[in-house]
Design an enzyme around this catalytic site. Structure first.
Site, PDB file in Angstrom:
ATOM      1  N   CYS A 330       0.826  -1.202   0.000  1.00 53.50           N
ATOM      2  CA  CYS A 330       0.000   0.000   0.000  1.00 53.50           C
ATOM      3  C   CYS A 330       0.872   1.268   0.000  1.00 53.50           C
ATOM      4  CB  CYS A 330      -0.976  -0.031   1.169  1.00 53.50           C
ATOM      5  SG  CYS A 330      -2.368   1.106   0.971  1.00 53.50           S
ATOM      6  N   HIS A 443      -3.644  -5.517   1.075  1.00 55.50           N
ATOM      7  CA  HIS A 443      -3.433  -5.841   2.485  1.00 55.50           C
ATOM      8  C   HIS A 443      -3.906  -7.269   2.731  1.00 55.50           C
ATOM      9  CE1 HIS A 443      -2.394  -1.869   4.041  1.00 55.50           C
ATOM     10  NE2 HIS A 443      -3.353  -1.351   3.299  1.00 55.50           N
TER      11      HIS A 443
END
Length: 507
Positions: A330, A443
């Site tokens: 991310c 994630h």
């Protein structure tokens, strides 16, 4: 009518979240439909529901313990700090706006209706709702606008158990002091006290418990031992950043960024035999390792500036020269690129910053936040060193403000095939030509058993080590840990009295 139980603490990090999870599991084991609830949560670790809505990670963990799917009703207000004075406010899973602490304090009374509606919905669907407070109920400067501690208990007519942490010392004073600062009607709502994180001989503690009961005129309902349970924690004020696995053939270093988020991404790695996982904290060096991971963050530009200030970037470049694996998740993926642009100054006062330049991408921070549960497939044309990862199916979730664009000939890492249950075809991530550097927005990717096994074996092969044949199923592992947690707490607390207390408050 629905039974209720509220867990409040004398301070932050006394163990409220885990105890709520324990109660959820115990009630589930006893045959009840149970749900967790926390009206307002402040955390950088969050979770995306099936509908693509964002809630606190703790409530998702507690829902798992209760055996139900996480829902935005369980955490209607989530505050994600982006600086010392500003937070992103998320209402019912969606971004509302960035706001200062002073502005939010004035705004809180407007949220009461929303909080009550979500609690009432959970109460209508369950036999028991276990409510978690935040920080301490004795923050007397915040009392008039409280929506998360005694204000919440009064709104729902819930009995309260007060938790004190004995591990840090001063537990008797913290409990007595908390009760002293409460109003009489608030004190009357506290139906018992729990001592948490106890180590040692309980016989030595018993005289102190009796004296405490005489002083506060409340019963100590249990002493919970310091528990060696491995369950997702919520915020960054945790011991995990300072733990060191001393043994392992493979060493993985995770950079502990100032605004690190979703550090639970890496917990599955710590459960693999032969893995030495550690966090690189402020003032520490990366040192010798096999894999460097740059995690997610709530402030990508600010944390990239900090990374450069602490000269961690120089060490990452050195790791690259040595042929080590470098992974970005991310915000960490965004940092690996050529440039990060924030034209609207959404995350910081800096409109553009040079990235680490290890991947040929650029990122633009945007107002619209991507929050999705995803399914993806690792691409089949990865560099040869990563060939064992080709075509592996993975699941996870996205939480990001920026959008990244591949420049030049850099190849995507995966193809997202589903977002929130709907079919899509979207490229994700990027990978270097030699396969030693890659980034992704996914994630939870290390919770995928096949993916993590093959990735670790790739690293092992690069060191001339034999492959591992099997690793733990992380979902099954967590289920066992929830049962272990419930067993410890059930044996430590007078549960018969807890049930009696809840019955007295039945509406």
């Amino acid at each position: 009518m629905t039974l209720k139980l509220m867990v409040q603490g004398t301070a932050s990090s006394v163990g409220k979240s885990l105890l709520v999870a324990a109660f959820c599991r115990i009630f589930k084991q006893d045959g009840y439909r149970v749900a967790p609830f926390k009206s307002q949560n402040m955390a950088l670790n969050s979770y995306i529901t099936d509908e693509g809505l964002e809630i606190g990670r703790a409530q998702a963990m507690q829902a798992e313990a209760a055996g139900i799917k996480p829902s935005y009703h369980m955490n209607p207000i989530l505050l994600k700090p982006s600086s010392d004075r500003m937070s992103q406010v998320i209402l019912r899973g969606k971004v509302y706006k960035n706001i200062s602490a002073a502005e939010y304090h004035q705004f809180k009374p407007e949220l009461l209706k929303l909080i009550k509606e979500d609690f009432d919905f959970l109460a209508s669907q369950n036999d028991i709702v276990v409510i978690e407070g935040a920080g301490s109920p004795a923050e007397i400067n915040l009392r008039d606008r409280d929506v998360v501690n005694m204000g919440m208990a009064e709104m729902t007519n819930a009995p309260v158990l007060l938790v004190g942490d004995i591990d840090k010392g001063g537990v008797f004073a913290s409990i007595a002091g908390t009760l002293l600062l409460l109003k009489e009607n608030e004190r009357n709502r506290i139906e018992g006290v729990l001592i948490n994180k106890f180590r040692g001989d309980i016989e030595i503690l018993k005289p102190g418990l009796k004296m405490l009961e005489d002083i506060i005129h409340k019963k100590v309902l249990g002493v919970v031992p310091y528990m060696d349970v491995h369950i997702d924690e919520e915020d960054g004020s945790t011991e995990r950043f300072y733990r060191r696995n001393t043994e392992g053939d493979i060493e993985i270093a995770v950079i502990n960024l100032p605004h690190i988020s979703n550090f639970t991404d890496f917990e599955p790695l710590a459960k693999i035999p032969g893995i030495k996982l550690r966090y690189v904290n402020k003032g520490e060096r990366i040192g010798d390792c096999d894999v460097v991971i740059i995690p997610g963050t709530k402030n990508t530009i600010g944390d990239l500036q900090a990374l450069k200030e602490y000269r961690i970037d120089k060490e990452i470049f050195e790791m690259r020269k040595k042929g080590k694996f470098i992974v970005g998740i991310c915000g960490g993926y965004q940092m690996l690129g050529k440039v990060i642009k924030d034209p609207g100054r959404i995350e910081s006062t800096t409109s553009e910053i040079e990235g680490l330049g290890l991947l040929d991408i650029e990122t633009v921070i945007e107002n619209e936040k991507t929050t999705t549960q995803i399914k993806a497939v690792i691409r089949n044309n990865l560099p040869s060193i990563l060939s064992p990862l080709r075509n592996i199916a993975v699941e996870g979730y996205e939480i990001h403000m920026g959008q990244s664009r591949i420049l030049g000939d850099c190849q995507p890492f995966s193809v997202i095939t589903h977002r929130n249950g709907e079919k899509v075809e979207v490229y994700d991530g990027c990978i270097s030509d030699d396969g030693k550097v890659f980034g992704t927005y996914i994630h939870g990717i290390f919770e995928n058993r096949e993916f993590v096994r093959e990735f670790i074996n790739i690293v092992r092969k690069s060191k001339g080590l034999s492959p591992i044949e099997e690793i733990i199923d992380y979902k099954e592992f967590k289920e066992r840990e929830y049962d272990k947690l419930a067993d410890i707490v059930r044996k430590s607390i007078d549960m018969k009295e807890v049930y009696k207390i809840m019955e007295r408050y039945r509406d």
